[in-house]
Design a protein around this motif. Sequence first.
Motif, mmCIF file in Angstrom:
data_model
loop_
_atom_site.group_PDB
_atom_site.id
_atom_site.type_symbol
_atom_site.label_atom_id
_atom_site.label_comp_id
_atom_site.label_asym_id
_atom_site.label_seq_id
_atom_site.Cartn_x
_atom_site.Cartn_y
_atom_site.Cartn_z
ATOM 1 N N CYS A 35 0.802 -1.038 0.016
ATOM 2 C CA CYS A 35 -0.052 0.175 -0.049
ATOM 3 C C CYS A 35 0.886 1.406 0.162
ATOM 4 O O CYS A 35 0.326 2.503 -0.048
ATOM 5 C CB CYS A 35 -1.050 -0.053 1.341
ATOM 6 S SG CYS A 35 -2.258 -1.349 0.727
ATOM 7 N N GLN A 36 2.135 1.196 -0.084
ATOM 8 C CA GLN A 36 3.003 2.466 -0.394
ATOM 9 C C GLN A 36 3.169 2.380 -1.991
ATOM 10 O O GLN A 36 3.424 3.701 -2.347
ATOM 11 C CB GLN A 36 4.475 2.014 0.047
ATOM 12 C CG GLN A 36 4.647 1.459 1.697
ATOM 13 C CD GLN A 36 3.844 2.253 2.552
ATOM 14 O OE1 GLN A 36 3.699 3.760 2.716
ATOM 15 N NE2 GLN A 36 2.925 1.777 3.545
ATOM 16 N N GLN A 41 -2.099 3.730 -4.197
ATOM 17 C CA GLN A 41 -2.601 5.010 -3.474
ATOM 18 C C GLN A 41 -3.495 5.818 -4.424
ATOM 19 O O GLN A 41 -4.325 6.627 -3.913
ATOM 20 C CB GLN A 41 -1.341 5.761 -3.056
ATOM 21 C CG GLN A 41 -0.610 5.375 -1.694
ATOM 22 C CD GLN A 41 -1.318 5.672 -0.695
ATOM 23 O OE1 GLN A 41 -1.872 6.794 -0.297
ATOM 24 N NE2 GLN A 41 -1.714 4.896 0.375
ATOM 25 N N SER A 49 -4.402 7.252 3.416
ATOM 26 C CA SER A 49 -3.075 7.871 2.995
ATOM 27 C C SER A 49 -2.442 9.062 3.983
ATOM 28 O O SER A 49 -3.532 9.718 4.363
ATOM 29 C CB SER A 49 -3.102 8.556 1.716
ATOM 30 O OG SER A 49 -1.837 8.938 0.982
ATOM 31 N N PRO A 50 -1.565 9.055 4.758
ATOM 32 C CA PRO A 50 -0.462 7.940 4.427
ATOM 33 C C PRO A 50 -0.861 6.637 4.852
ATOM 34 O O PRO A 50 -1.706 6.577 6.019
ATOM 35 C CB PRO A 50 0.762 8.401 5.042
ATOM 36 C CG PRO A 50 0.301 9.361 6.089
ATOM 37 C CD PRO A 50 -1.150 10.013 5.724
ATOM 38 N N TYR A 51 -0.248 5.603 4.344
ATOM 39 C CA TYR A 51 -0.628 3.906 4.788
ATOM 40 C C TYR A 51 0.542 3.637 5.877
ATOM 41 O O TYR A 51 1.556 3.256 5.335
ATOM 42 C CB TYR A 51 -0.695 3.179 3.862
ATOM 43 C CG TYR A 51 -1.639 2.068 3.820
ATOM 44 C CD1 TYR A 51 -2.861 1.875 3.789
ATOM 45 C CD2 TYR A 51 -1.028 0.828 4.513
ATOM 46 C CE1 TYR A 51 -3.790 0.786 4.062
ATOM 47 C CE2 TYR A 51 -1.709 -0.412 4.892
ATOM 48 C CZ TYR A 51 -3.198 -0.180 4.746
ATOM 49 O OH TYR A 51 -3.874 -1.266 4.877
ATOM 50 N N ARG A 167 -8.531 11.994 -3.648
ATOM 51 C CA ARG A 167 -7.900 12.666 -2.353
ATOM 52 C C ARG A 167 -7.977 14.152 -2.288
ATOM 53 O O ARG A 167 -8.068 14.745 -1.158
ATOM 54 C CB ARG A 167 -6.703 11.975 -2.018
ATOM 55 C CG ARG A 167 -6.741 10.443 -1.982
ATOM 56 C CD ARG A 167 -5.278 9.953 -1.507
ATOM 57 N NE ARG A 167 -5.210 8.364 -1.816
ATOM 58 C CZ ARG A 167 -5.713 7.598 -1.037
ATOM 59 N NH1 ARG A 167 -6.336 7.994 0.179
ATOM 60 N NH2 ARG A 167 -5.520 6.430 -1.238
#
Length: 183
Positions: A35-36, A41, A49-51, A167
């Motif tokens: 998930c980075q 994302q 986010s951030p994960y 987002r």
Amino acid sequence: MDLSAIDLTTEVVRTQRLVLRPYRPDDEELVLRACQDPDIQYWNTVIPSPYTRAVAREWVCELAPRERAEGRGMPVAVEAGGELVGSSGVEFTAGVLGPAIGYWIAPWGRGHGYAAEAAHALAEWALGLGAPRVHLVADVRNGASLAVARRAGFTQEGVLRSGLAYRDGSRGDAALFSRLPTD
Ligand SMILES: CC(C)(COP(=O)(O)OP(=O)(O)OC[C@H]1O[C@@H](n2cnc3c(N)ncnc32)[C@H](O)[C@@H]1OP(=O)(O)O)[C@@H](O)C(=O)NCCC(=O)NCCS
């Protein structure tokens, strides 16, 4: 859907190459790493986010198991050759669209058609339990995911205009796909 004959907390769906299983605490590291990925994302906007490691731990240890235990859905870790390569699942959303299917594949698992294989199998699973239809949505600009939906046997029904929240607060169009038992 008639879930009376299955234990959703332990339910596993198997395909030729994949095991679609409940999350385990030891999935934390690979979920965190996957998930980075900038594409995950960017396209999977429901993912925090951030994960962080705390987010990954909460997902594999609490949120995913609880979704199953409360009968709201069946999130699955996508495993190939004994390794976690992605995430998928069925959300038992009420309403006309029917259960929703989603997915992401980790960078180290891409290029093998795993998302389509998982989405196809989960659609079969839900339809086999009596769902009159299942659906999935993908950003109209996400060529890879549109190809996955078609490869998984889904039919595009239209476009949900401004259906996606990004987002940055803006919105975008989503392609709406479905599968029926008769497809
Ligand atoms: C989309 C995603 C799930 C596909 O993973 P995958 O199963 O490894 O997919 P593959 O690389 O095997 O490719 C699947 C199909 O997409 C096509 N494809 C791959 N990248 C593509 C791109 N950038 N543009 C158009 N088509 C593409 C492949 O040619 C293949 O088509 P085919 O089935 O007709 O041969 C994965 O790339 C991913 O997780 N991306 C980031 C997050 C995301 O997009 N999630 C989905 C949100 S709806």
